[in-house]
Design a protein around this motif. Structure first.
Motif, PDB file in Angstrom:
ATOM      1  N   ALA A  39      45.147  49.716  37.026  1.00 24.63           N
ATOM      2  CA  ALA A  39      45.981  48.816  37.826  1.00 24.63           C
ATOM      3  C   ALA A  39      45.448  47.386  37.744  1.00 24.63           C
ATOM      4  O   ALA A  39      46.220  46.429  37.592  1.00 24.63           O
ATOM      5  CB  ALA A  39      46.033  49.291  39.270  1.00 24.63           C
ATOM      6  N   GLU A  40      44.136  47.222  37.838  1.00 21.86           N
ATOM      7  CA  GLU A  40      43.577  45.871  37.780  1.00 21.86           C
ATOM      8  C   GLU A  40      43.700  45.287  36.376  1.00 21.86           C
ATOM      9  O   GLU A  40      43.910  44.082  36.224  1.00 21.86           O
ATOM     10  CB  GLU A  40      42.118  45.911  38.229  1.00 21.86           C
ATOM     11  CG  GLU A  40      41.973  46.324  39.698  1.00 21.86           C
ATOM     12  CD  GLU A  40      40.661  45.872  40.310  1.00 21.86           C
ATOM     13  OE1 GLU A  40      39.730  45.565  39.548  1.00 21.86           O
ATOM     14  OE2 GLU A  40      40.590  45.825  41.558  1.00 21.86           O
ATOM     15  N   TRP A  41      43.616  46.128  35.363  1.00 26.53           N
ATOM     16  CA  TRP A  41      43.822  45.653  33.995  1.00 26.53           C
ATOM     17  C   TRP A  41      45.268  45.210  33.796  1.00 26.53           C
ATOM     18  O   TRP A  41      45.546  44.194  33.153  1.00 26.53           O
ATOM     19  CB  TRP A  41      43.471  46.756  33.003  1.00 26.53           C
ATOM     20  CG  TRP A  41      43.791  46.407  31.588  1.00 26.53           C
ATOM     21  CD1 TRP A  41      43.028  45.670  30.717  1.00 26.53           C
ATOM     22  CD2 TRP A  41      44.977  46.773  30.870  1.00 26.53           C
ATOM     23  NE1 TRP A  41      43.667  45.556  29.495  1.00 26.53           N
ATOM     24  CE2 TRP A  41      44.862  46.225  29.563  1.00 26.53           C
ATOM     25  CE3 TRP A  41      46.111  47.516  31.194  1.00 26.53           C
ATOM     26  CZ2 TRP A  41      45.846  46.394  28.597  1.00 26.53           C
ATOM     27  CZ3 TRP A  41      47.101  47.687  30.237  1.00 26.53           C
ATOM     28  CH2 TRP A  41      46.957  47.126  28.956  1.00 26.53           C
ATOM     29  N   THR A  42      46.213  45.959  34.392  1.00 26.45           N
ATOM     30  CA  THR A  42      47.628  45.602  34.281  1.00 26.45           C
ATOM     31  C   THR A  42      47.915  44.273  34.964  1.00 26.45           C
ATOM     32  O   THR A  42      48.602  43.407  34.422  1.00 26.45           O
ATOM     33  CB  THR A  42      48.502  46.713  34.901  1.00 26.45           C
ATOM     34  OG1 THR A  42      48.250  47.953  34.233  1.00 26.45           O
ATOM     35  CG2 THR A  42      49.984  46.376  34.784  1.00 26.45           C
ATOM     36  N   ALA A  43      47.396  44.119  36.174  1.00 30.74           N
ATOM     37  CA  ALA A  43      47.665  42.894  36.941  1.00 30.74           C
ATOM     38  C   ALA A  43      46.819  41.720  36.467  1.00 30.74           C
ATOM     39  O   ALA A  43      47.184  40.563  36.694  1.00 30.74           O
ATOM     40  CB  ALA A  43      47.396  43.154  38.415  1.00 30.74           C
ATOM     41  N   HIS A  44      45.679  42.015  35.835  1.00 31.23           N
ATOM     42  CA  HIS A  44      44.704  40.967  35.488  1.00 31.23           C
ATOM     43  C   HIS A  44      44.223  40.257  36.747  1.00 31.23           C
ATOM     44  O   HIS A  44      44.109  39.026  36.794  1.00 31.23           O
ATOM     45  CB  HIS A  44      45.295  39.957  34.501  1.00 31.23           C
ATOM     46  CG  HIS A  44      45.695  40.566  33.193  1.00 31.23           C
ATOM     47  ND1 HIS A  44      44.785  41.039  32.263  1.00 31.23           N
ATOM     48  CD2 HIS A  44      46.914  40.802  32.658  1.00 31.23           C
ATOM     49  CE1 HIS A  44      45.425  41.528  31.219  1.00 31.23           C
ATOM     50  NE2 HIS A  44      46.721  41.404  31.428  1.00 31.23           N
ATOM     51  N   GLY A  45      43.969  41.063  37.778  1.00 36.29           N
ATOM     52  CA  GLY A  45      43.484  40.518  39.035  1.00 36.29           C
ATOM     53  C   GLY A  45      43.170  41.643  39.998  1.00 36.29           C
ATOM     54  O   GLY A  45      43.365  42.829  39.687  1.00 36.29           O
ATOM     55  N   PRO A  46      42.683  41.327  41.194  1.00 42.25           N
ATOM     56  CA  PRO A  46      42.324  42.357  42.177  1.00 42.25           C
ATOM     57  C   PRO A  46      43.560  43.078  42.723  1.00 42.25           C
ATOM     58  O   PRO A  46      44.580  42.452  43.029  1.00 42.25           O
ATOM     59  CB  PRO A  46      41.612  41.571  43.276  1.00 42.25           C
ATOM     60  CG  PRO A  46      42.089  40.171  43.127  1.00 42.25           C
ATOM     61  CD  PRO A  46      42.371  39.965  41.669  1.00 42.25           C
ATOM     62  N   VAL A  47      43.463  44.390  42.821  1.00 45.82           N
ATOM     63  CA  VAL A  47      44.569  45.225  43.297  1.00 45.82           C
ATOM     64  C   VAL A  47      44.037  46.192  44.343  1.00 45.82           C
ATOM     65  O   VAL A  47      42.990  46.827  44.142  1.00 45.82           O
ATOM     66  CB  VAL A  47      45.219  46.013  42.147  1.00 45.82           C
ATOM     67  CG1 VAL A  47      46.352  46.910  42.673  1.00 45.82           C
ATOM     68  CG2 VAL A  47      45.757  45.066  41.076  1.00 45.82           C
TER      69      VAL A  47
END
Length: 402
Positions: free
Chosen positions: A122-130
């Protein structure tokens, strides 16, 4: 650090390659006639419509299977038949009042939210904190006769969502409501290019509908099974809970400092987002995507679910008119929109056969002919999706980043 403004001209890469055949905004008359389309658009509309028929039959079969146990019980127990008729009368009376605050009472307490970091994907997909968030639903069935049963759905009564937040937030937040059976966060994040919106400055929240994902009761054969397992009254209560729990999400977002919220949703999520637009005025903008707005009429073409609905009406002795009146309880067409006209945008596919474009056009008329964009694809193949993503960006910018 101030949030960056989305660039309407920036490239948006869809998760899957689709034909580059563009759509457009509807005219003052509504959706285009077939004669108005180019030959490429006609080809895409016809082929995608044919493909959608198979998907519609598959989904209708699953919906029908969910309805069968309830139908069998009603056939064997006359008391259940009377209870279902009484329930339909209850929702029909609520619908007749056309009062959203009566039909969908607001939560009375702030949710006690717990959160934990999402998985690395999920964090790789968003490129940010999730963060994955959850809280106990405060919903009680609108119909008092169903409160004990609905309260017993332990997993369903825990609300789940995934929250993509910037470290310097809170930011203007784009909320997404998924479609029937389509609750996976990864799928929705990629399908709607949510990483692009996140990089453009939005925080993002993906809301899980009742009976979907982690809210599905144990031994449910698929995500979303519980939506139709309790018949038409169960569907009405599921919609009521979907609205109630999302309003609790708004309470949570406001508590954390979010002051601008936009809402979009696909299919059942589009239906839910359109309904929320008639119930809660705290949403700055709403974008229903391939929505159904009158499920009772849409089901008429959903073989074999349509046959089971007809059989169920015969078994329970329900008047079709009563069923239609009860279905209006959770239809967005039954309530005046609380969001200003210039903050409403509807998106539909001309080749859609699960949520036919005529459904979206009915909502467009009810919403005073607001912004209306079409693409020449079907329910899941959103041909020229980058066009409508950029359309969404242009539409949202004045309200979310002013």
């Amino acid at each position: 650090m101030s949030p960056s403004r989305p660039n309407a001209a920036a490239p948006v890469d869809p998760p899957l390659p689709v034909p580059d055949v563009s759509g457009a905004d509807a005219s003052v008359r509504g959706l285009p006639r077939r004669v108005d389309l180019t030959w490429q658009q006609k080809l895409v509309v016809d082929s995608s419509a044919a493909a959608d028929l198979g998907l519609r039959t598959a989904i209708a079969s699953l919906v029908g299977a969910a309805m069968l146990p309830r139908l069998a019980v009603s056939a064997l127990r006359s008391g259940d038949t009377r209870s279902e008729r009484d329930a339909l009368s209850f929702y029909a009376e609520l619908a007749a009042a056309k009062d959203p605050q009566l039909s969908f009472p607001a939560p009375t307490e702030l949710p006690r939210v717990s959160s934990r970091p999402a998985n690395p994907i999920a964090e790789w997909t968003a490129h940010g904190p999730v963060q994955n968030i959850r809280f106990q639903s405060s919903f009680q069935a609108v119909n008092p006769a169903l409160r004990t049963k609905r309260g017993g759905y332990a997993r369903n009564n825990v609300v789940h969502a995934q929250h993509w937040r910037h470290d310097d937030g809170p930011r203007p937040t784009l909320c997404l409501i998924h479609g029937f059976m389509g609750s996976a966060y990864l799928f929705n994040g990629l399908f709607f290019s949510l990483p692009w919106f996140y990089r453009s400055g939005y925080d993002v929240l993906l809301y899980t509908l009742p009976f979907h994902g982690r809210r599905a009761e144990r031994h449910s054969p698929y995500s979303g099974y519980g939506y139709f397992a309790d018949g038409m009254s169960g569907f009405a209560e599921a919609m009521a809970q979907a609205v109630h729990d999302f309003r609790s999400v708004i309470d949570y977002l406001e508590y954390t400092g979010v002051d601008r919220i936009a809402l979009t949703g696909m299919s059942l999520g589009g239906y839910t987002s359109a309904l929320i637009a008639g119930v809660d005025d705290r949403v700055q903008a709403v974008i229903p995507n391939v929505p159904v707005v009158t499920p009772d009429s849409a089901f008429d073409d959903w073989f074999p679910a349509n046959l089971l609905v007809t059989l169920g009406n015969r078994v329970t002795g329900a008047d079709p008119g009563l069923t239609t009146a009860a279905s209006a309880y959770h239809s967005p067409l039954n309530y005046a929109p609380l969001i200003p006209k210039d903050r409403r945008l509807i998106i539909t596919g001309l080749g859609d056969r699960l949520a036919p474009p005529e459904q979206a056009e009915m909502l467009w008329r009810h919403w005073d002919r607001c912004a209306f964009h079409w693409f020449p694809g079907n329910h899941v193949l959103h041909v020229s999706q980058p066009d409508y993503l950029r359309r969404m960006t242009r539409f949202l910018r004045p309200f979310m980043f002013s």
